[in-house]
Enzyme design. Sequence first.
Site, short mmCIF file in Angstrom:
data_model
loop_
_atom_site.label_atom_id
_atom_site.label_comp_id
_atom_site.label_asym_id
_atom_site.label_seq_id
_atom_site.Cartn_x
_atom_site.Cartn_y
_atom_site.Cartn_z
N THR A 1 -6.66 8.84 -47.99
CA THR A 1 -5.61 9.00 -49.01
C THR A 1 -6.18 9.15 -50.43
O THR A 1 -5.74 10.03 -51.18
CB THR A 1 -4.67 7.78 -48.98
OG1 THR A 1 -4.10 7.71 -47.67
CG2 THR A 1 -3.57 7.91 -50.01
N GLY B 1 -3.35 3.61 -47.12
CA GLY B 1 -2.69 4.41 -48.16
C GLY B 1 -2.27 3.65 -49.40
O GLY B 1 -1.60 4.21 -50.27
N LYS C 1 -11.47 7.35 -32.93
CA LYS C 1 -11.05 6.25 -33.81
C LYS C 1 -9.79 5.66 -33.18
O LYS C 1 -8.73 6.29 -33.15
CB LYS C 1 -10.74 6.76 -35.22
CG LYS C 1 -10.10 5.66 -36.07
CD LYS C 1 -9.74 6.12 -37.46
CE LYS C 1 -8.69 5.18 -38.04
NZ LYS C 1 -8.30 5.52 -39.42
#
Lengths: 255, 66
Positions: free
Chosen positions: A207, A158, A97
């Site tokens: 998150t 987040g 990633k």
Amino acid sequence: MEDVLLIAGKQIKSRFFLGTGKFSSYALMKKAIESSSAHIVTVALRRVNQGAGNENILDFIPGDSILMPNTSGARNADEAIRLARLARAAGCGDWVKLEIINDQKFLLPDNAETIRATEVLAKEGFIVMPYCNPDLMDARRLKDAGAASVMPLGSPIGTNQGLRTKELLFILIEEIDLPIVVDAGLGRPSQAAEAMEMGCDAVLVNTAVATADDPELMARAFALAVEAGRSAWRARPAQIGKYAKASSPLTGFLR
Amino acid sequence: MIARVNGQDVELAEGLNIEAFLLQGKINLSTVVVEHNAKILKPQEWQGVILQPNDILEIISFVCGG
């Protein structure tokens, strides 16, 4: 008809990808991976502290997972390339990633550096999954550079704000012939379902699962939402209208 | 002699190879990747590299992350 997600020729068993950050323990992280049946699982790379506890995260990730190391911490293409090579040297496959961030307030990805790193890593045989801003021209450049998917943000990492980039994501879904994975910002299963309903191929969440009171249950909730949203997209939803249309026949009783 | 390990100056004995250095730091050999002067080493190369003054060593492992 079978509904298969293929990335770089590999069949991915779940359209729900899970990040492993912020869990209060590896044991809890493991339960969340298992309850969601996530197939692709992200990890990060960091310097080892001498004498620190040597508990190994890989012991808590199911063996049939696809491990996708991220390049978090990289501020430019060169640092990301270096991290990706280190990750591969650790012996966990070719997936990466690609995440290049030099903005600390909103943690927005640097598309230009990401395109540059994609080109280098794809040539080296990596399966490059780039985290990016949802820009059509840049998505085309990522594809041309050899990316295996495009992973645009829904909203900043987040934040749990959901699909703030929705109109731009629509354009990528329409125009880019690669799997579109919404990465970052999804805070509720309903938002993940929304992403899938509009035609995204998968979502990556961290998150919202890891910081829920019950991560194991929330992971399951996200996985179900992703499945529901995907089925809804395949079923092709009816038009949204302004005026009422009766569901029952209006004739044949009192009139 | 001094070498730079994970961004910090560390005092090392002369003649120490990388594997011995890792073991001395109680590092789990099966979980780390080592970069020596910007070159990634395979685990089977660790024993053959004797650390020199001002060497730069990065010892990396997987951790949790999104």
